[in-house]
Design an enzyme around this catalytic site. Structure first.
Site, PDB file in Angstrom:
ATOM      1  N   THR A  23      94.865  56.123  29.490  1.00 34.25           N
ATOM      2  CA  THR A  23      95.911  55.872  28.153  1.00 34.25           C
ATOM      3  C   THR A  23      94.805  55.420  27.064  1.00 34.25           C
ATOM      4  O   THR A  23      93.913  54.849  27.057  1.00 34.25           O
ATOM      5  CB  THR A  23      96.957  54.974  28.675  1.00 34.25           C
ATOM      6  N   SER A  32     107.550  55.026  32.509  1.00 33.85           N
ATOM      7  CA  SER A  32     106.193  54.850  31.891  1.00 33.85           C
ATOM      8  C   SER A  32     106.293  53.032  31.467  1.00 33.85           C
ATOM      9  O   SER A  32     107.391  52.471  31.469  1.00 33.85           O
ATOM     10  CB  SER A  32     106.001  55.517  30.613  1.00 33.85           C
ATOM     11  N   SER A  33     105.059  52.665  31.406  1.00 36.42           N
ATOM     12  CA  SER A  33     104.940  51.128  30.928  1.00 36.42           C
ATOM     13  C   SER A  33     104.710  51.122  29.485  1.00 36.42           C
ATOM     14  O   SER A  33     104.513  49.909  28.901  1.00 36.42           O
ATOM     15  CB  SER A  33     104.128  50.366  31.827  1.00 36.42           C
ATOM     16  N   GLY A  40      96.912  50.475  30.017  1.00 39.37           N
ATOM     17  CA  GLY A  40      96.686  49.898  31.086  1.00 39.37           C
ATOM     18  C   GLY A  40      97.511  49.836  32.007  1.00 39.37           C
ATOM     19  O   GLY A  40      97.703  48.986  32.898  1.00 39.37           O
TER      20      GLY A  40
HETATM   21  O1  DON Z   1     102.775  55.834  31.416  1.00 39.90           O
HETATM   22  C1  DON Z   1     102.221  54.951  31.884  1.00 39.90           C
HETATM   23  O2  DON Z   1     102.862  53.662  32.187  1.00 39.90           O
HETATM   24  C2  DON Z   1     100.874  55.059  32.789  1.00 39.90           C
HETATM   25  N1  DON Z   1     100.773  56.369  32.972  1.00 39.90           N
HETATM   26  C3  DON Z   1      99.837  54.654  31.738  1.00 39.90           C
HETATM   27  C4  DON Z   1      98.505  54.790  32.105  1.00 39.90           C
HETATM   28  C5  DON Z   1      97.505  54.007  31.456  1.00 39.90           C
HETATM   29  O3  DON Z   1      97.629  53.409  30.705  1.00 39.90           O
HETATM   30  C6  DON Z   1      95.999  54.049  32.053  1.00 39.90           C
HETATM   31  N2  DON Z   1      95.165  53.154  31.142  1.00 39.90           N
HETATM   32  N3  DON Z   1      94.484  52.540  31.424  1.00 39.90           N
END
Ligand code: DON
Length: 574
Positions: free
Chosen positions: A385, A456-457, A477
């Site tokens: 992300t 998602s977060s 993250g």
């Molecule tokens: O949408 C989400 O919560 C995760 N797919 C986000 C992934 C993410 O933040 C990875 N980054 N370090």
């Protein structure tokens, strides 16, 4: 709100011997306990962009050309495919939170969707055990949403022409740029890329890794972006790009078809809003659980007096960990794609419900997660992300978080197209009770169905103070995003830090399960001991403990831009 750093630093030599306790104490009183870090954010008077280097320059270029914050965000987003392929997410999806200078706000959901051929049990083997196919290989990709999302935002809220917003990204991919250290190092060590021949061709030069400072170019990506600049999002979803992607999927056992691409729609939703003291928080609604988390956790903290111990104190961290624990328990149980399940958001944010969750926090003892399950809010039915921020001269603000999920997604570059594919299907519940790559143990609300978006977060967030634009923030993250945003925000508003100190400051994370506080170095060993004495399993952890945070703060006539040193974020403005 902001402390005078030079004044604080001037105080330091005076702190010695018997007087130190007095001065330290007085600094708590005078400065609200702000730690003495001393890093200045990037400051500007008119406009600010914070993004992974060197994409922030693209945002400034577009603003100077007369584009607004939405144009700049779209331009930065496309440029990140070259500047930050780790998460440059044309093959993925995300969210955009917008607040316009006229006071209206909106939210664009361009989260990936499960393909039509997906099914609830698709990642279970013959014995009913979860496989790793949700995160690796061609079947791990959801239908990408970024290009439709950017189109929706740009057509409705941008000022420049679509092709003008894409031009800097095309130039960056075509002409190249000196590889920053972080990018060169990341490409060298990325295991996900090493197993894919096309990725090796695209992200190495003649079989050799790029060195820092080498000019790195992406000719395939430049051609794909040029077609999208000319043909709009339709090119990606219906044109040559769509056909190439669907054919590659079919040839490699992937699930995404031309129909999936054709049917994909970005969705404009009302953002989730809430209050904390005199701040209004505008943030991500479902299918993100991140915004709910920020609002729930802040609401539980408000009135608890948690801040009295000061930044980094065991008493404050204890409360922060306990509100995290309570939110993550709810998140895993209740949140799902709002087009498929009923999310009891009102119940989860109801003041009486929040008060009962707050009252269940014992100031002196950890509540074991085995004892604390999800709450019972009203309205329940019996589940890699990058982030960037833009504020323009008119006061329009945009926060975007988008992702491929894992670093470089599933590591697969679509042959000839120059962009990587997401492995976002791992954000679904493959099997209730079994942890995903972020250790999240999720429930039925987030199980897989065709056309459904995984929870998602990610939580791109905009904050007003007394009704005026105050902060734009968010970060990557995974599950650690809401807890990181919470801490960076309270570090500013409750502990008196500037944007850079709040982004830099060490953080903790607790996500209900595993029942553990992971801590960043910089928080003291005796704080760990004090947390253990309260019954927490508290420990330093080697890997990433917290999400990165990117933040713009508007205070005292300045825009403060702060990128996270944990990765390569930085601000640029004028
Ligand atoms: O949408 C989400 O919560 C995760 N797919 C986000 C992934 C993410 O933040 C990875 N980054 N370090």
């Amino acid at each position: 709100m902001q402390q005078n750093r030079f004044y604080r630093m001037a105080f330091l030599p005076a702190i010695s011997g018997a007087f130190s306790a007095f001065f330290l104490f007085s600094s708590v009183v005078v400065f609200g306990g702000a730690p003495l870090y001393g890093r200045e954010p990037v400051r500007a008077r008119h406009a600010m962009v914070v993004a992974s280097q060197p994409a922030e320059q693209v945002g400034v270029e577009i603003l100077r050309k007369g584009g607004n914050a939405v144009d700049a965000a779209v331009a930065v987003g496309f440029a990140l495919n070259a500047a930050y392929p780790f998460a440059g997410a044309m093959g993925g999806g995300g969210f955009m939170t917008i607040r316009l200078a006229d006071g209206t706000s909106t939210f664009i959901d361009f989260r990936e969707e499960a393909p039509g051929k997906a099914s609830k049990t698709m990642y279970l083997d013959a014995n009913g055990n979860a496989t790793r196919e949700s995160a690796t290989g061609w079947k791990s990709s959801g239908v990408p949403g970024t290009v439709r999302g950017f189109e929706l935002a740009q057509k409705k809220y941008g000022k420049l022409k679509w092709a003008e917003d894409l031009a800097p990204a095309i130039a960056m991919a075509q002409q190249g740029f000196p590889a920053p250290y972080a990018l060169a190092e990341s490409l060298r060590t990325a295991r996900s890329l090493a197993g894919n021949a096309e990725s090796k061709r695209v992200f190495q030069r003649d079989g050799k890794f790029y060195e820092q400072g080498d000019t790195i170019t992406f000719p395939d990506l430049a051609r794909t972006l040029t077609r999208i600049a000319q043909g709009g999002a339709d090119e990606f979803y219906l044109g040559e790009t769509a056909h190439t992607l669907a054919a590659a999927m079919e040839a490699n056992g992937g699930l995404i078809t031309l129909d999936d691409l054709k049917n994909y729609k970005a969705i404009e939703r009302a953002p989730l809003t809430g209050k904390y003291r005199n701040y209004t928080i505008i943030t991500a609604p479902p299918p993100s659980a991140g915004g709910l988390g920020i609002l729930q956790m802040l609401a539980m903290l408000e009135g608890s007096g948690y801040e009295k111990g000061g930044f980094g104190s065991a008493s404050a961290l204890h409360y922060e960990a306990e509100v995290m624990r309570r939110f993550y328990a709810d998140r895993n149980q209740y949140i799902g794609d709002p087009d498929f399940v009923k999310n009891p958001i009102a119940g989860l944010l109801d003041p009486a419900y929040i008060a009962s969750r707050r009252a269940s926090i014992d100031p002196a003892h950890a509540t074991p997660s085995t004892v604390l399950g999800p709450g019972k809010p009203a309205g329940t039915e019996s589940s890699e992300t990058t982030h960037f921020d833009v504020v323009d001269e008119q006061g329009n603000a945009v926060a975007v978080t988008f992702t491929l999920n894992g670093g470089y997604g599933n590591g697969i570059t679509v042959p000839g197209l120059g962009f990587l594919l997401n492995n976002e299907m791992d954000d679904f519940t493959s099997k209730p009770g079994v942890a995903n790559m972020f250790g999240l143990i999720q429930g039925e609300a987030n199980t897989i169905a065709p056309g459904k978006r995984p929870v998602s977060s990610m939580a791109p967030t905009i904050v007003l103070r007394d009704g005026k634009l105050f902060a734009v923030l968010g970060g990557p993250g995974g599950s650690r995003i809401p807890s990181a945003i919470l801490q960076a925000f309270v570090d500013v508003v409750d502990f008196g830090m500037n944007a850079q100190d709040a982004v830099d400051a060490p953080r903790i994370h607790h996500q209900w399960m595993p029942d553990r506080i992971t801590m960043e170095k910089g928080l003291s060993p005796d704080t760990i001991e004090a947390l253990k004495a309260r019954g927490h399993d508290a420990r330093y952890e080697g890997g990433p403990v917290t999400a990165e945070v990117e933040m713009i703060l508007i205070d005292g006539g300045w825009l403060q831009g702060a990128g996270d040193p944990r990765r390569s974020g930085t601000g640029a403005g004028y």
